[in-house]
Design an enzyme around this catalytic site. Structure first.
Site, short mmCIF file in Angstrom:
data_model
loop_
_atom_site.label_atom_id
_atom_site.label_comp_id
_atom_site.label_asym_id
_atom_site.label_seq_id
_atom_site.Cartn_x
_atom_site.Cartn_y
_atom_site.Cartn_z
CD GLU A 127 -33.38 28.97 30.23
OE1 GLU A 127 -32.31 28.21 29.99
OE2 GLU A 127 -34.58 28.14 30.09
CB SER A 180 -60.96 51.10 -27.59
OG SER A 180 -61.41 50.33 -28.94
#
Length: 846
Positions: free
Chosen positions: A101, A484
């Site tokens: 770059e 239950s």
């Protein structure tokens, strides 16, 4: 001659004049350019973004969620980024980006004039050749300006502003700081921002583990992240990677030999494998929700907090496997509901198949498939990815035709009874090459929670059959009647108010007034029988409805309601008799937590998914356990270093300041009674685990919901299975047949390498040998099978035997009847289980 002499001076004069004019024109144009440049500079210098803000760079970074063992569980972010200081980035990775770059980065002042001139000339020649690609000359500093301070519009004005800001930034910021901004901010494709995130996305590595060719590949991506994505275009990506490597050689960052070796290597990507990821989407979503409530949604997705959770990956994997198996076994037992649809398999079936909407989510390992042809022993199928496979008839024996929830057809005798050409089905690859198994999306669903009773740490959780994010969580959000399993809290109220596990309740017909305008409440047992004098223990172990309701009536519904609220099962339960049989609603998480508070000695706990949270700077901002550890640190450690006798060191301890929701004796008594449910009652099948366990089955009216809550001394598990739109699971389905197998399969693996630990016995409990039928001291005539060590509180009174009282031992003849519950809480196989009562000599108390 004289003319010649006259010409030379005139020529010289003309040359001087031309030079003077040229110099004057040059100066004039320079002045014009300077003035023009000044006005341009002045014009575009106004209202520029404040680059000083970069000094306080605080980018959006990824929030990371870790499991209890430190493995990565999930990530949340708007931009997948993990910040890393420049000093921690390998030099070769920096060099790769510089070579690709901005090789002159450390020498220019933010703008590389030579690079601009060189690129301009190259672009001019490119235009003359008709090339469409145009090179750029932006420096790394300019890219930082573009990414941080300006828009991405491609205009001359923006480029001028970019150059001005790049120059100014270079005067203020050190080069390394600019590079640090760039390497953490740059987008590198596939949702990855910055080199650390990209390293993980493409290679599943940290940046310091990357090799040279991997570093070079990352450096290719800023130019065109999508076009050069190695997963989409590996040829172009390799060409560009090798160009970066050559640039590194040219800039003397690496030797030519290193470059050649790197260029010869293929691109090798390594995304994280599916089997390396803990399937815990429901858990992660719950953590995300809790974080959002604590800090706000924006903070969760932007501020990069680090979260250590309570999840145990090993237990989570066991839980998911057991839960999926339980759901699938129920679904298969109730038959094959047929193909998802039908398409034309003679034409371009793959395209049509890909567009086919199943309307339901399914497991990632399954694929849509279409039946292309049938033979006697197999079906040829085409998959949506274009692959051709085979389903063997031998694997379809389960696919009996679904008629209704209680009825299926006969086992198929030929493949055409199951599949037809053009059928769209789901398949999963088997262990045999080219062979696939037929799959069916279960309609039933449910939730699972495993929690540590002493800490409240949730170690495993799933909220549904398909583990995918952003779904309805049936473990934390689904309010369902627990059947239950709710009886337990009625028995706690009884134990807190003067009753004992040996207290006798008359199990006989009763009619209770429910108030004005309401019919009398007349509970019945599942067997439609009544059992006469029944101890509380037997009532819970055998899940007797009448015993439970009579007990609640004697204790008082107010007290039962208070216990239900105190244990957090429901915040506002109705004061009705059916409350003790499970008419109120709760969640899997609430019920697991309530049972955990029984196992831990009656201490209040809050279910916890998060252990610790740290902010982006590593500071701890949340801790689950806020207790102070006394004597865990020393002001002067040196005085203890040379001590040879360990006893001389102070013993660190944590003060247990948890609130008591019930007294330790009551907590142990109910735990012991629930252990009896496994040893002798409706959950006897869980004895196959081979450990000391307790638990309670639960089934709602018409078998709409099935539950099981079970536990060892250090782990509590709650399982719920039912339909999202409530309907019956089948007239023969119960908590014991649907939910309990999930618990059994989970606990067998979870406790496989662990000792069988007895439940902790508080000093306020005493064990007394009694007749388990009468609840009184045994007599010389009491048979050994009826003698039982019962848990009493120290001040409980045990009655002497009354020789004249006649207790019929119906419990000892339970092979001819079933544990009772009009909510159908029973085990289908109880009739074939040896139900001999054994003397339960408690371990570790004598």
């Amino acid at each position: 001659m004289s003319d010649k002499k006259n010409v030379e001076p005139r020529l010289k004069t003309a040359v001087h004049k031309m030079i003077g004019v040229f110099v004057a024109l040059t100066i004039f144009f320079l002045v014009i350019i300077t003035v023009f440049g000044y006005f341009i500079f002045k014009k575009y210098s106004e209202n520029l973004p404040d680059y000083e803000q970069l000094k306080n760079y605080s980018p959006m970074i990824t929030t990371r969620i870790y499991s209890a063992d430190g493995s990565l569980l999930n990530e949340f972010s708007k931009e997948k980024r993990i910040f890393v200081p420049i000093k921690n980035i390998p030099q070769n990775l920096i060099n790769a980006f510089l070579a690709a770059e901005d090789s002159n980065f450390y020498n220019h002042s933010g703008i590389d004039v030579l690079a601009i001139f060189r690129t301009s000339v190259n672009n001019l020649f490119s235009m003359m050749r008709g090339d469409s690609g145009m090179g750029g000359a932006s420096t790394i500093t300019q890219q930082v300006v573009k990414n941080f301070l300006l828009t991405r519009e491609r205009t001359l004005q923006r480029k001028i502003k970019e150059a001005i800001l790049a120059f100014r930034i270079s005067q203020v910021f050190p080069k390394d700081q600019i590079l640090e901004l760039y390497l953490n901010q740059i987008y590198l494709g596939s949702g990855a921002y910055g080199v650390v995130a990209a390293s993980q996305v493409y290679f599943d590595k940290s940046v310091d583990e990357l090799n040279l060719e991997e570093m070079a590949l990352l450096a290719t991506l800023p130019k065109a992240p999508s076009k050069l994505d190695p997963r989409k275009n590996i040829t172009k990506a390799k060409e560009r990677r090798n160009w970066v490597i050559q640039r590194m050689v040219d800039e003397n960052f690496i030797s030519e030999e290193e470059g050649l070796q790197a260029m010869d290597k293929p691109i090798s990507l390594r995304p994280k494998k599916a089997d390396e990821i803990t399937r815990a989407s429901f858990f992660s979503d719950s953590v995300k929700k809790e974080l959002s409530e604590l800090y706000g949604s924006d903070s969760v997705f932007e501020n990069g907090i680090v979260v250590r959770t309570t999840l145990d990956p090993k237990l989570q994997d066991i839980a998911i496997t057991a839960f999926e198996k339980g759901i699938e076994e129920y679904d298969i037992k109730h038959g094959y509901r047929g193909a998802l649809g039908k398409i034309d398999s003679s034409g371009n079936w793959q395209e049509v198949l890909q567009k086919f909407d199943t309307k339901k989510i399914y497991k990632e390992t399954w694929q849509k498939s279409v039946v292309l042809s049938l033979s006697k022993d197999s079906a040829t199928v085409g998959l949506e990815n274009g692959e051709i496979g085979v389903i063997e008839f031998a694997s379809l024996k389960w696919a009996k035709k679904f008629i209704n929830v209680d009825r299926v057809g006969l086992a198929p005798k030929k493949i055409s009874e199951v599949l037809n050409v053009g059928d769209v089905v789901l398949t999963e690859k088997s262990n045999k090459e080219g062979i696939f198994n037929l799959k069916q999306i279960p309609e039933v669903n449910g939730g699972f929670v495993a929690i540590e009773p002493y800490t409240g740490r949730v170690v495993a959780m799933t909220g549904g059959y398909v583990d995918m994010p952003n779904q309805f969580n049936r473990a934390t959000q689904a309010m369902r009647q627990p059947g239950s399993t709710m009886k337990t809290f009625g028995y706690i109220a009884a134990l807190e108010n003067g009753m004992t596990p040996a207290t006798i309740i008359m199990d006989e017909e009763i009619s209770l007034n429910q108030g004005s305008g309401l019919p009398p409440y007349q509970p019945s047992n599942y067997s439609s029988e009544f059992y006469g004098p029944t101890t509380l223990r037997s009532g819970l172990e055998q899940s007797r409805n009448v015993t439970t309701v009579r007990m609640a009536d004697q204790v008082g519904l107010d007290k039962v309601v208070e216990v239900v609220k105190r244990f957090g099962v429901n915040d506002d339960p109705k004061k009705i008799y059916s409350l003790v049989l499970g008419s109120t609603e709760t969640t899997v998480m609430r019920l697991a937590t309530a049972y955990a508070m029984m196992v831990n000695g009656g201490k209040k706990i809050t279910p916890a998914l998060i252990e610790k949270i740290q902010d982006r700077d590593g500071h701890t901002i949340f801790r689950r356990d806020t207790r102070e550890c006394k004597k865990c640190s020393f002001e002067n450690l040196e005085e203890f270093v040379d001590k040879e006798i360990a006893q001389d060191l102070p013993m660190p301890y944590l003060n247990d300041d948890k609130e008591q929701v019930t007294d330790p004796a009551t907590a142990y008594q109910i735990t012991s009674m629930l252990q009896g449910v496994v040893d002798r009652g409706t959950a006897m099948r869980a004895r196959s685990i081979g450990k000391i366990l307790g638990g309670k089955t639960g089934t709602t009216n018409n078998s709409f919901d099935s539950w099981f809550v079970g536990f060892s001394a250090d782990l509590v598990v709650a399982v719920y299975i039912g339909f999202d739109n409530p309907r019956t699971l089948g007239s023969e389905e119960t908590g014991a047949s649907v939910a309990m197998p999930v618990f059994i399969n989970f606990m067998k693996d979870a406790l496989k390498d662990k000792p069988s630990t007895p439940f902790r016995i508080p000093s306020s409990v005493k064990f007394v040998k009694i007749d388990r039928i009468t609840g009184r001291y045994p007599t010389p005539a009491t048979s050994k099978e009826r003698i039982f060590f019962e848990a009493f509180k120290n001040d409980d009174e045990i009655l002497e035997a009354d020789e004249e009282e006649n207790f019929e031992d119906k419990t000892n003849n339970e092979n001819s009847s079933q544990p009772d519950d009009s909510n159908k809480d029973r085990d289908d196989n109880l009739n074939v289980i040896d139900r001999k009562i054994q003397e339960n000599d408690p371990k570790g108390i004598y």
